[in-house]
Scaffold this motif. Structure first.
Motif, short mmCIF file in Angstrom:
data_model
loop_
_atom_site.label_atom_id
_atom_site.label_comp_id
_atom_site.label_asym_id
_atom_site.label_seq_id
_atom_site.Cartn_x
_atom_site.Cartn_y
_atom_site.Cartn_z
N ARG A 94 -17.31 70.20 11.26
CA ARG A 94 -18.37 69.20 11.28
C ARG A 94 -19.51 69.59 10.34
NH1 ARG A 94 -17.87 66.22 16.11
NH2 ARG A 94 -16.52 67.17 17.65
N THR A 100 -18.21 62.99 19.71
CA THR A 100 -18.36 63.68 21.00
C THR A 100 -19.46 64.75 20.98
OG1 THR A 100 -16.60 65.18 20.37
CG2 THR A 100 -15.97 63.31 21.73
N ASP A 175 -17.17 64.75 9.34
CA ASP A 175 -16.35 65.71 10.09
C ASP A 175 -14.89 65.35 9.91
OD1 ASP A 175 -15.80 63.60 11.87
OD2 ASP A 175 -17.38 64.19 13.25
N ARG A 200 -14.33 61.52 9.49
CA ARG A 200 -15.41 60.52 9.43
C ARG A 200 -15.93 60.49 8.00
NH1 ARG A 200 -16.53 62.08 14.96
NH2 ARG A 200 -16.23 60.20 16.21
N ARG A 216 -12.77 52.31 16.74
CA ARG A 216 -13.28 52.80 18.04
C ARG A 216 -14.47 51.97 18.51
NH1 ARG A 216 -13.33 57.91 15.22
NH2 ARG A 216 -11.59 59.26 15.80
#
Ligand code: UDP
Length: 239
Positions: A94, A100, A175, A200, A216
């Motif tokens: 990341r 999360t 990430d 991402r 999502r």
């Protein structure tokens, strides 16, 4: 090269035998799942973009010394890769806070980290892929401490190389998740896929989300965003 029997079917790919014991045939599907399989949909052409984008990344990484499973593209949604035994760990790197981690540590979404954060998750659907540390990995005999270090260093190298490549196309690598396998000779190889399903990507200028978060979070235009990643990476120039 001929496609043989189906060896394995996952959420996003099918893996088939080939004429050679040490090579397998991978077919990318249009099926999309999120939240441990709770959310499902079919996204037209997703398999094609992920197959093509993953091939570009693996080819680029191989040229720069990162050993991996990729051999060649077979068709718009199929590729030939080395047969490996997958280590049941997901290695996440990341550069900014998202997903999360924002919830777990109470961070501000988008916050830039002074240095990359590496995490390991145990690939186990029944347990919901829990976050684990290096002692847990040793306890469960998933990999030796040396292998864990090798995976971590490789993941950081991949982060540097992909960040450089994507920056050239005005894409921020927020990430991503990697998986590793071991071949018959015991060599560690980067495996699985690297695509908008597993990374991402944000547009560097506008911050627009260009990855699976569009699915999502019901942001719409999922297929268009994946295609845009492919186009920015050079699209047809790679075919
Ligand atoms: N990721 C993935 N597969 C997983 C979990 C995560 O490819 O099973 C990727 C995800 O797309 C993101 C990164 O790993 O690029 C970090 O994900 P995070 O832990 O924030 O979980 P998420 O919010 O994506 O469920």
């Amino acid at each position: 090269m001929n496609r043989g029997n189906l060896l394995y079917e996952g959420k996003a790919k099918r893996v088939y035998q080939t004429d050679r014991e040490d090579q397998v045939w991978v077919e990318y599907k249009d099926d999309a799942t999120a939240f441990n399989g709770e959310k499902k949909a079919v996204i037209d052409r997703k398999g094609e973009w992920n197959n093509r984008i993953s091939a570009v990344f693996f080819h680029y990484l191989k040229e720069r010394g990162v050993a991996n499973h990729f051999i060649r593209l077979l068709s718009s949604r199929e590729q030939l890769v080395k047969h490996v035994s997958i280590i049941p760990l997901e290695v996440v790197v990341r550069n900014r806070a998202a997903g999360t981690l924002v919830k777990r540590l109470g961070l501000e979404a988008g916050q830039v980290f002074p240095q990359p954060v590496v995490e390991f998750y145990y690939k186990d659907d029944a347990l919901g892929d829990p976050l684990i540390n290096e002692d847990h990995i040793r306890l469960l005999n998933l990999a030796t401490p040396e292998r864990v270090e090798e995976m971590k260093q490789t993941a950081l190298t991949v982060n540097q190389l992909l960040t450089e490549l994507l920056e050239q196309h005005q894409i921020t690598l927020v990430d991503f998740k990697l998986e590793f396998g071991v071949d018959a000779s015991g060599q560690l190889l980067l495996a699985d896929e690297i695509s908008p399903d597993t990374c991402r990507f944000w547009d560097s200028r506008t911050g627009k989300v260009m990855d699976k978060d569009r699915f999502r979070r019901d942001l719409g235009d999922v297929e268009e965003a994946y295609q845009e990643i492919w186009n920015r990476l050079g699209g047809e120039a790679h075919v």
